[in-house]
Motif scaffolding. Structure first.
Motif, short mmCIF file in Angstrom:
data_model
loop_
_atom_site.label_atom_id
_atom_site.label_comp_id
_atom_site.label_asym_id
_atom_site.label_seq_id
_atom_site.Cartn_x
_atom_site.Cartn_y
_atom_site.Cartn_z
N TYR A 184 49.26 38.07 46.54
CA TYR A 184 49.34 39.22 45.64
C TYR A 184 48.14 39.20 44.70
N VAL A 185 47.50 40.35 44.58
CA VAL A 185 46.42 40.54 43.62
C VAL A 185 46.97 41.54 42.61
N ILE A 186 47.30 41.05 41.42
CA ILE A 186 47.95 41.86 40.40
C ILE A 186 46.96 42.10 39.27
N ASN A 187 46.51 43.33 39.17
CA ASN A 187 45.51 43.69 38.16
C ASN A 187 46.19 44.41 37.01
N PHE A 188 46.00 43.90 35.79
CA PHE A 188 46.53 44.52 34.58
C PHE A 188 45.43 45.38 33.97
N GLU A 248 40.76 49.15 44.58
CA GLU A 248 41.13 50.13 45.60
C GLU A 248 40.47 49.78 46.94
N GLN A 249 39.21 49.41 46.89
CA GLN A 249 38.50 49.00 48.10
C GLN A 249 39.13 47.73 48.68
N LEU A 250 39.50 46.79 47.82
CA LEU A 250 40.17 45.56 48.27
C LEU A 250 41.47 45.91 48.99
N HIS A 251 42.21 46.83 48.41
CA HIS A 251 43.47 47.29 49.01
C HIS A 251 43.24 47.85 50.41
N LYS A 252 42.18 48.60 50.57
CA LYS A 252 41.90 49.25 51.86
C LYS A 252 41.27 48.30 52.88
N GLU A 253 40.46 47.36 52.42
CA GLU A 253 39.67 46.56 53.36
C GLU A 253 40.16 45.14 53.60
N ASN A 254 40.85 44.54 52.65
CA ASN A 254 41.28 43.15 52.80
C ASN A 254 42.77 43.13 53.12
N LYS A 255 43.08 43.09 54.39
CA LYS A 255 44.47 43.15 54.84
C LYS A 255 45.22 41.85 54.60
N VAL A 288 45.77 40.70 51.65
CA VAL A 288 46.34 40.75 50.30
C VAL A 288 47.16 42.02 50.07
N LYS A 289 48.04 41.93 49.07
CA LYS A 289 48.77 43.09 48.58
C LYS A 289 48.29 43.32 47.15
N VAL A 290 47.68 44.46 46.93
CA VAL A 290 47.14 44.80 45.61
C VAL A 290 48.19 45.59 44.82
N LEU A 291 48.44 45.13 43.59
CA LEU A 291 49.34 45.82 42.67
C LEU A 291 48.56 46.12 41.40
N ALA A 328 46.47 52.23 46.33
CA ALA A 328 47.14 50.95 46.07
C ALA A 328 48.38 51.23 45.23
N GLU A 329 49.34 50.33 45.30
CA GLU A 329 50.57 50.51 44.55
C GLU A 329 50.30 50.39 43.05
N VAL A 330 50.80 51.39 42.30
CA VAL A 330 50.62 51.42 40.84
C VAL A 330 51.99 51.25 40.20
N LEU A 331 52.04 50.35 39.22
CA LEU A 331 53.26 50.09 38.45
C LEU A 331 52.93 50.32 36.98
#
Length: 161
Positions: free
Chosen positions: A44-48, A64-71, A73-76, A101-104
């Motif tokens: 998980y890559v969780i960016n605050f 966003e690029q990491l979310h699309k290109e690096n399968k 990981v899961k970007v939050l 990418a998923e936004v919380l």
């Protein structure tokens, strides 16, 4: 012909209004922690971040690029915006920037009660990024300068034994 045009516009507007960004809201950190802070084998890559934070906005395209290109990981993307800004600021921002990418939204403003649960040394400054894979955790209270730097940082974490 005018009727067909009017019907088409109606459907376009109806579809567009239903395409609002889906953002999960957590009012309390305890609820966020139960659902988001997982110790499984997913990385998980969780960016605050927040919409009012210029360095955060600058680096969001890299996540966003990491979310699309690096399968691997899961970007939050965890927004720390106010709950009251969800509909007028956060959702329009996510849509305008075409974030997939998923936004919380973590709207718990009692920072002193939960910052140390993310990392014992976190001052609360953003942007900040938490990497989790199983029992491994790595925290960065900093801005990434470009996608390559972020991707290398994440991949080096993944490859740690």
């Amino acid at each position: 012909m005018k009727l067909l045009y009017s019907i088409s516009i109606f459907f376009i507007l109806t579809f567009a209004s239903n395409a609002l960004a889906q953002i999960t809201v957590y009012e309390k950190f305890a609820d966020f922690e139960k659902v988001v802070i997982k110790e499984d084998q997913t990385t998980y890559v969780i960016n605050f971040w927040a919409t009012w934070c210029a360095p955060c906005i600058k680096e969001l395209p890299y996540f966003e690029q990491l979310h699309k290109e690096n399968k691997k990981v899961k970007v939050l993307l965890v927004s720390l915006d106010s709950r009251k800004d969800l509909e007028k600021k956060l959702i329009p921002f996510v849509e305008r920037k075409k974030i997939s990418a998923e936004v919380l939204l973590l709207s718990d403003k009692d920072y002193n009660s939960w910052l140390s649960k993310i990392d014992k040394d976190w001052s609360g400054a953003i942007p900040a990024t938490l990497l989790i894979q199983g029992k491994k955790h790595l925290f960065a209270e900093r801005e990434f300068e470009n996608f390559t730097e972020l991707n290398e940082y994440v991949n080096s974490f993944i490859n740690l034994n």
